[in-house]
Scaffold this active site. Structure first.
Site, short mmCIF file in Angstrom:
data_model
loop_
_atom_site.label_atom_id
_atom_site.label_comp_id
_atom_site.label_asym_id
_atom_site.label_seq_id
_atom_site.Cartn_x
_atom_site.Cartn_y
_atom_site.Cartn_z
N PHE A 7 0.82 -1.21 0.00
CA PHE A 7 0.00 0.00 0.00
C PHE A 7 0.86 1.27 0.00
O PHE A 7 0.80 2.08 -0.95
CB PHE A 7 -0.92 -0.07 1.23
CG PHE A 7 -1.54 1.21 1.67
CD1 PHE A 7 -2.12 2.09 0.76
CD2 PHE A 7 -1.57 1.54 3.03
CE1 PHE A 7 -2.71 3.27 1.19
CE2 PHE A 7 -2.16 2.71 3.46
CZ PHE A 7 -2.72 3.57 2.55
N ASP B 171 10.00 -6.64 -2.93
CA ASP B 171 8.82 -7.06 -2.16
C ASP B 171 8.73 -8.59 -2.21
O ASP B 171 9.05 -9.20 -3.24
CB ASP B 171 7.55 -6.47 -2.81
CG ASP B 171 6.38 -6.40 -1.84
OD1 ASP B 171 5.85 -5.29 -1.63
OD2 ASP B 171 5.97 -7.45 -1.30
N TYR C 52 4.18 -6.57 17.67
CA TYR C 52 4.38 -5.67 16.53
C TYR C 52 5.02 -4.36 16.98
O TYR C 52 6.01 -3.89 16.41
CB TYR C 52 3.04 -5.41 15.85
CG TYR C 52 3.08 -4.30 14.83
CD1 TYR C 52 3.49 -4.56 13.52
CD2 TYR C 52 2.74 -2.99 15.16
CE1 TYR C 52 3.54 -3.54 12.58
CE2 TYR C 52 2.78 -1.98 14.24
CZ TYR C 52 3.18 -2.25 12.94
OH TYR C 52 3.23 -1.23 12.02
C1 UD2 Z 1 -2.64 0.54 12.90
C2 UD2 Z 1 -1.71 -0.17 11.96
C3 UD2 Z 1 -0.50 -0.62 12.67
C4 UD2 Z 1 0.14 0.50 13.45
C5 UD2 Z 1 -0.89 1.32 14.24
C6 UD2 Z 1 -0.34 2.64 14.72
C7 UD2 Z 1 -2.83 -1.31 10.14
C8 UD2 Z 1 -3.40 -2.59 9.67
N1 UD2 Z 1 -2.37 -1.32 11.38
O1 UD2 Z 1 -3.07 -0.34 13.94
O2 UD2 Z 1 0.40 -1.15 11.71
O3 UD2 Z 1 0.89 1.28 12.59
O4 UD2 Z 1 -2.01 1.65 13.47
O5 UD2 Z 1 -1.17 3.17 15.68
O6 UD2 Z 1 -2.76 -0.33 9.44
N2 UD2 Z 1 -11.49 -1.80 14.26
C9 UD2 Z 1 -12.83 -2.13 14.36
N3 UD2 Z 1 -13.37 -2.93 13.40
C10 UD2 Z 1 -12.65 -3.43 12.35
C11 UD2 Z 1 -11.27 -3.09 12.27
C12 UD2 Z 1 -10.72 -2.27 13.24
O7 UD2 Z 1 -13.52 -1.71 15.29
O8 UD2 Z 1 -13.21 -4.15 11.52
C13 UD2 Z 1 -10.90 -0.92 15.28
C14 UD2 Z 1 -9.72 -1.58 15.97
O9 UD2 Z 1 -10.15 -2.37 17.04
C15 UD2 Z 1 -8.93 -0.35 16.41
C16 UD2 Z 1 -9.23 0.68 15.32
O10 UD2 Z 1 -10.39 0.23 14.65
O11 UD2 Z 1 -9.40 0.12 17.65
C17 UD2 Z 1 -8.12 0.82 14.32
O12 UD2 Z 1 -7.74 -0.48 13.92
P1 UD2 Z 1 -6.65 -0.74 12.75
O13 UD2 Z 1 -6.49 -2.21 12.65
O14 UD2 Z 1 -6.99 0.02 11.55
O15 UD2 Z 1 -5.36 -0.02 13.29
P2 UD2 Z 1 -4.49 -0.15 14.60
O16 UD2 Z 1 -4.62 1.18 15.26
O17 UD2 Z 1 -4.76 -1.37 15.38
#
Ligand code: UD2
Length: 311
Positions: free
Chosen positions: A14, A34, A147
């Site tokens: 991405f 990659d 991670y």
């Molecule tokens: C993202 C990045 C991670 C890291 C981080 C930095 C991705 C996949 N992950 O993790 O690499 O850089 O940011 O802070 O980009 N959620 C829902 N429903 C869904 C999916 C997610 O409620 O179907 C919630 C999830 O529980 C979280 C929020 O949305 O509270 C963001 O989730 P995420 O997976 O986009 O990103 P994050 O913050 O875990």
């Protein structure tokens, strides 16, 4: 960056593919690397039309390969990574090998080949669940997922290679990035999942109560700061937050997305909080401004509208 010879790891992913396109547009010569686990060749369709682009399939765990690839390289953008917080809980060793050993391989190959600059994709996940907001670079880190630990260690390697070998390294701590080419798989970023569900008229699942907040950062702003960092000397040895500086709750962004895309019948379901998830996250972006003159052009609403046009 015209005429510069640049290696982008994670080039089919991405962020890497969007960066590759921007670098080629600037007239740089780009080598893309990659292993195609998350990356997809279709992300490189336009790059492959360009004579200044060459692609190599391979893995950052393969040091000899990197040593060879970096022979005539001026600048490295290290975007290749094991990218998922929940997956890192299932596979911590693999996450460690790719994100820590892989980054060390990049640094060693860069040092031996006298690379001018290395820009590393780090993550705001390193802050973990410390309640202090906004997150500042100097804060004590509190990573709560494997991670996040790997990103912290990789950043520390970036700093130490600046100190010990005078390499010009910069780590960019991305807050949640979204935009075209982010895959809607269960392991990709929330906005990509939500947009895919909205278009396929599937229900959206929120983990937790939806009041958790994130600083969603549009891909174009990520590209912008990478280009600024590549040409900067002041950012050597630095770790810099990259975000909009403004949080939004998950429930609020979902409601906006559903309303703006005018799709009906999409329900919101609730599941328990995911292991390793942090509650609140947004960054202080003063350093990015002071060192690189960076400010985000896209708030989440503007970014989402543009993302939708690509969809
Ligand atoms: C993202 C990045 C991670 C890291 C981080 C930095 C991705 C996949 N992950 O993790 O690499 O850089 O940011 O802070 O980009 N959620 C829902 N429903 C869904 C999916 C997610 O409620 O179907 C919630 C999830 O529980 C979280 C929020 O949305 O509270 C963001 O989730 P995420 O997976 O986009 O990103 P994050 O913050 O875990």
């Amino acid at each position: 960056l015209e005429g510069k010879r640049i290696l982008v790891t994670g080039a089919a992913g991405f962020i890497g593919s969007n960066l590759t396109d921007a670098l080629l547009y600037q007239g740089a010569e780009v080598t893309g690397f990659d292993n195609l686990w998350n990356g997809r060749m279709e992300n490189l369709e336009s790059a492959q039309q360009n004579k200044k682009f060459i692609f190599h399939q391979g893995d950052v765990r393969d040091y000899d390969r990197l040593l060879h690839l970096m022979k005539d390289i001026d600048i490295v953008f290290h975007e290749a990574a094991f990218i998922s917080v929940p997956k890192s809980i299932l596979m911590p060793q693999l996450c460690n090998d790719v994100n820590i050993t892989g980054t060390l391989n990049i640094l060693n190959a860069a040092r031996i080949n006298d690379v001018e600059k290395i820009v590393f994709a780090s993550s705001a996940a390193v802050y973990g669940d410390d309640p202090t907001l906004p997150k500042q670079e100097k804060m004590r880190l509190n990573p709560i997922s494997p991670y996040a630990v790997t990103k912290q260690a990789a950043e520390a390697y970036m700093v130490s290679y600046n100190q010990a070998y005078n390499l010009n390294t910069t780590s960019l701590r991305y807050f949640n990035v979204y935009g075209p080419r982010q895959q809607g798989s269960p392991y990709s970023g929330a906005i990509a999942i939500f947009i895919a569900n909205i278009f396929n008229r599937k229900n959206i699942t929120i983990f937790g109560d939806g009041n958790q907040t994130r600083d969603f950062t549009y891909i174009k702003d990520i590209i912008k700061i990478n280009l600024l960092a590549a040409e900067s000397k002041e950012s050597a040895g630095k770790i810099i937050n990259v975000g909009t500086g403004k949080p939004i709750s998950i429930i609020e962004i979902i409601k906006f997305m559903i309303e703006y895309s005018q799709k009906e019948g999409i329900e919101i379901e609730y599941d328990p909080i995911r292991a390793g998830d942090i509650l609140h996250s947004y960054g202080d972006i003063t350093l990015a401004k002071d060192i690189l003159g960076f400010e985000a052009d896209y708030d989440v609403f503007r970014g989402f509208k543009e993302y939708l046009d690509f969809y």
